[in-house]
Design a protein around this motif. Sequence first.
Motif, PDB file in Angstrom:
ATOM      1  N   VAL A   6     -51.532 -22.441 107.260  1.00 37.37           N
ATOM      2  CA  VAL A   6     -52.523 -22.577 107.056  1.00 37.37           C
ATOM      3  C   VAL A   6     -53.455 -21.243 106.218  1.00 37.37           C
ATOM      4  CG1 VAL A   6     -54.853 -23.136 108.145  1.00 37.37           C
ATOM      5  CG2 VAL A   6     -52.581 -24.657 109.056  1.00 37.37           C
ATOM      6  N   ARG A   7     -53.872 -21.314 105.523  1.00 38.41           N
ATOM      7  CA  ARG A   7     -54.572 -20.535 104.583  1.00 38.41           C
ATOM      8  C   ARG A   7     -55.477 -19.923 105.253  1.00 38.41           C
ATOM      9  NH1 ARG A   7     -49.829 -21.734 101.981  1.00 38.41           N
ATOM     10  NH2 ARG A   7     -48.982 -21.074 100.381  1.00 38.41           N
ATOM     11  N   GLY A   8     -56.419 -19.063 105.156  1.00 34.67           N
ATOM     12  CA  GLY A   8     -57.429 -18.454 105.238  1.00 34.67           C
ATOM     13  C   GLY A   8     -57.726 -17.327 105.734  1.00 34.67           C
ATOM     14  N   VAL A   9     -58.743 -17.039 106.539  1.00 38.05           N
ATOM     15  CA  VAL A   9     -59.389 -15.714 106.926  1.00 38.05           C
ATOM     16  C   VAL A   9     -59.047 -15.446 107.935  1.00 38.05           C
ATOM     17  CG1 VAL A   9     -61.120 -14.197 106.840  1.00 38.05           C
ATOM     18  CG2 VAL A   9     -61.058 -15.739 104.574  1.00 38.05           C
ATOM     19  N   PHE A  29     -58.368 -28.831 107.147  1.00 31.15           N
ATOM     20  CA  PHE A  29     -58.310 -30.302 106.252  1.00 31.15           C
ATOM     21  C   PHE A  29     -57.155 -29.591 105.189  1.00 31.15           C
ATOM     22  CE2 PHE A  29     -61.599 -29.737 109.509  1.00 31.15           C
ATOM     23  CZ  PHE A  29     -61.647 -30.893 109.356  1.00 31.15           C
ATOM     24  N   LYS A  30     -56.637 -29.962 104.179  1.00 30.34           N
ATOM     25  CA  LYS A  30     -56.344 -30.408 103.196  1.00 30.34           C
ATOM     26  C   LYS A  30     -57.017 -30.376 101.464  1.00 30.34           C
ATOM     27  CE  LYS A  30     -51.525 -31.346 102.437  1.00 30.34           C
ATOM     28  NZ  LYS A  30     -50.330 -32.102 102.732  1.00 30.34           N
ATOM     29  N   PHE A  31     -57.294 -29.898 100.886  1.00 28.65           N
ATOM     30  CA  PHE A  31     -58.077 -30.013  99.904  1.00 28.65           C
ATOM     31  C   PHE A  31     -57.033 -29.917  98.914  1.00 28.65           C
ATOM     32  CE2 PHE A  31     -60.334 -26.999 102.780  1.00 28.65           C
ATOM     33  CZ  PHE A  31     -61.690 -27.021 102.353  1.00 28.65           C
ATOM     34  N   CYS A  33     -57.733 -30.032  95.461  1.00 26.94           N
ATOM     35  CA  CYS A  33     -56.861 -29.162  94.130  1.00 26.94           C
ATOM     36  C   CYS A  33     -56.304 -28.678  94.319  1.00 26.94           C
ATOM     37  CB  CYS A  33     -58.951 -28.775  94.109  1.00 26.94           C
ATOM     38  SG  CYS A  33     -58.932 -27.903  95.842  1.00 26.94           S
ATOM     39  N   CYS A  34     -56.200 -27.583  96.025  1.00 26.53           N
ATOM     40  CA  CYS A  34     -54.777 -27.645  95.726  1.00 26.53           C
ATOM     41  C   CYS A  34     -53.330 -27.327  96.709  1.00 26.53           C
ATOM     42  CB  CYS A  34     -55.186 -25.876  96.279  1.00 26.53           C
ATOM     43  SG  CYS A  34     -56.285 -25.485  97.067  1.00 26.53           S
ATOM     44  N   GLU A  35     -53.734 -28.624  97.373  1.00 27.40           N
ATOM     45  CA  GLU A  35     -52.742 -29.503  98.603  1.00 27.40           C
ATOM     46  C   GLU A  35     -52.147 -28.327  99.541  1.00 27.40           C
ATOM     47  OE1 GLU A  35     -50.819 -32.346  97.670  1.00 27.40           O
ATOM     48  OE2 GLU A  35     -52.345 -32.948  96.623  1.00 27.40           O
ATOM     49  N   ARG A  36     -53.690 -27.704  99.666  1.00 27.63           N
ATOM     50  CA  ARG A  36     -52.890 -26.789 101.295  1.00 27.63           C
ATOM     51  C   ARG A  36     -54.099 -27.126 102.276  1.00 27.63           C
ATOM     52  NH1 ARG A  36     -51.584 -21.326  97.219  1.00 27.63           N
ATOM     53  NH2 ARG A  36     -49.840 -21.751  96.651  1.00 27.63           N
ATOM     54  N   TYR A  37     -53.813 -26.363 103.397  1.00 37.03           N
ATOM     55  CA  TYR A  37     -54.289 -26.342 104.193  1.00 37.03           C
ATOM     56  C   TYR A  37     -55.690 -25.274 104.585  1.00 37.03           C
ATOM     57  CZ  TYR A  37     -52.677 -30.472 106.159  1.00 37.03           C
ATOM     58  OH  TYR A  37     -51.847 -32.004 107.326  1.00 37.03           O
ATOM     59  N   TYR A  38     -56.732 -25.414 105.289  1.00 32.41           N
ATOM     60  CA  TYR A  38     -57.711 -24.469 105.506  1.00 32.41           C
ATOM     61  C   TYR A  38     -58.082 -24.834 106.781  1.00 32.41           C
ATOM     62  CZ  TYR A  38     -56.537 -22.770 100.440  1.00 32.41           C
ATOM     63  OH  TYR A  38     -56.062 -21.787  99.516  1.00 32.41           O
ATOM     64  N   PRO A  39     -58.601 -23.651 107.440  1.00 33.90           N
ATOM     65  CA  PRO A  39     -59.426 -24.250 109.124  1.00 33.90           C
ATOM     66  C   PRO A  39     -61.010 -24.745 108.123  1.00 33.90           C
ATOM     67  CG  PRO A  39     -58.052 -21.924 108.857  1.00 33.90           C
ATOM     68  CD  PRO A  39     -57.811 -22.505 107.447  1.00 33.90           C
ATOM     69  N   VAL A  53     -61.507 -29.014  96.045  1.00 33.79           N
ATOM     70  CA  VAL A  53     -62.185 -30.823  95.731  1.00 33.79           C
ATOM     71  C   VAL A  53     -61.812 -31.167  97.581  1.00 33.79           C
ATOM     72  CG1 VAL A  53     -61.225 -32.336  94.325  1.00 33.79           C
ATOM     73  CG2 VAL A  53     -61.583 -30.292  93.334  1.00 33.79           C
ATOM     74  N   PRO A  54     -62.425 -31.960  97.864  1.00 28.55           N
ATOM     75  CA  PRO A  54     -62.098 -32.753  98.635  1.00 28.55           C
ATOM     76  C   PRO A  54     -61.883 -33.630  98.785  1.00 28.55           C
ATOM     77  CG  PRO A  54     -64.509 -32.818  98.143  1.00 28.55           C
ATOM     78  CD  PRO A  54     -63.887 -31.942  96.972  1.00 28.55           C
ATOM     79  N   TRP A  55     -60.416 -34.106  99.485  1.00 28.90           N
ATOM     80  CA  TRP A  55     -59.630 -34.896 100.387  1.00 28.90           C
ATOM     81  C   TRP A  55     -60.136 -36.408  99.519  1.00 28.90           C
ATOM     82  CZ3 TRP A  55     -54.963 -33.575  99.673  1.00 28.90           C
ATOM     83  CH2 TRP A  55     -53.824 -34.594 100.454  1.00 28.90           C
ATOM     84  N   PRO A  56     -59.615 -37.057  98.272  1.00 29.29           N
ATOM     85  CA  PRO A  56     -60.214 -38.622  97.826  1.00 29.29           C
ATOM     86  C   PRO A  56     -59.677 -39.085  98.200  1.00 29.29           C
ATOM     87  CG  PRO A  56     -58.415 -37.221  96.749  1.00 29.29           C
ATOM     88  CD  PRO A  56     -58.136 -36.988  97.120  1.00 29.29           C
ATOM     89  N   ARG A  57     -60.724 -40.362  98.239  1.00 28.54           N
ATOM     90  CA  ARG A  57     -60.751 -41.941  98.851  1.00 28.54           C
ATOM     91  C   ARG A  57     -58.951 -42.611  98.876  1.00 28.54           C
ATOM     92  NH1 ARG A  57     -64.338 -45.117 102.124  1.00 28.54           N
ATOM     93  NH2 ARG A  57     -65.826 -42.959 102.093  1.00 28.54           N
ATOM     94  N   ALA A  58     -58.746 -42.535  97.727  1.00 30.36           N
ATOM     95  CA  ALA A  58     -57.441 -42.963  97.384  1.00 30.36           C
ATOM     96  C   ALA A  58     -56.247 -42.429  97.633  1.00 30.36           C
ATOM     97  CB  ALA A  58     -57.529 -42.844  95.524  1.00 30.36           C
ATOM     98  N   ARG A  59     -56.260 -40.957  98.554  1.00 30.57           N
ATOM     99  CA  ARG A  59     -55.151 -40.763  99.591  1.00 30.57           C
ATOM    100  C   ARG A  59     -55.559 -40.533 100.701  1.00 30.57           C
ATOM    101  NH1 ARG A  59     -53.743 -35.405  96.982  1.00 30.57           N
ATOM    102  NH2 ARG A  59     -51.579 -35.603  97.679  1.00 30.57           N
ATOM    103  N   PHE A  60     -56.142 -41.330 101.137  1.00 32.47           N
ATOM    104  CA  PHE A  60     -57.043 -41.600 102.276  1.00 32.47           C
ATOM    105  C   PHE A  60     -55.355 -42.173 103.834  1.00 32.47           C
ATOM    106  CE2 PHE A  60     -61.357 -41.248 103.331  1.00 32.47           C
ATOM    107  CZ  PHE A  60     -61.206 -40.277 103.152  1.00 32.47           C
ATOM    108  N   ASP A  61     -54.801 -42.782 102.788  1.00 31.45           N
ATOM    109  CA  ASP A  61     -52.978 -42.904 103.672  1.00 31.45           C
ATOM    110  C   ASP A  61     -52.326 -41.825 103.646  1.00 31.45           C
ATOM    111  OD1 ASP A  61     -52.723 -43.156 100.722  1.00 31.45           O
ATOM    112  OD2 ASP A  61     -51.296 -44.935 101.084  1.00 31.45           O
TER     113      ASP A  61
END
Length: 113
Positions: A6-9, A29-31, A33-39, A53-61
């Motif tokens: 998990v990346r972040g500050v 949450f994973k974004f 745009c970069c496929e990485r988790y941030y708090p 870029v928020p997680w798209p509805r098409a990938r909710f599965d």
Amino acid sequence: MSDQPVRGVDVDHETRCAHYRTDRDVVSFKFDCCERYYPCFRCHEESTTHEAVPWPRARFDEPSVLCGVCGTELTVPGYLEADYSCPACDAAFNPGCANHAELYFETTGSSGE
């Protein structure tokens, strides 16, 4: 269980960050745009040079929400249906995250900006 960092500050071992540090701030949450988790969205903003870029509805599965206590990954529907606690370990999640939901995943009416 996720093996992705998990990346972040100032992220602690349960994924709390410099911006959100209560006992219930243990979800990341994973974004898309970069496929990485941030708090939080602020951590993404401060740690990257690209637009979030928020997680798209098409990938909710696909798993895109991480419990910082046990490391369980959840899908967006699984997270939303969990009623602010981890279905695997029962850790309490901050209900305040709902105030920023459109920043983490496409919501009804979200344009994905």
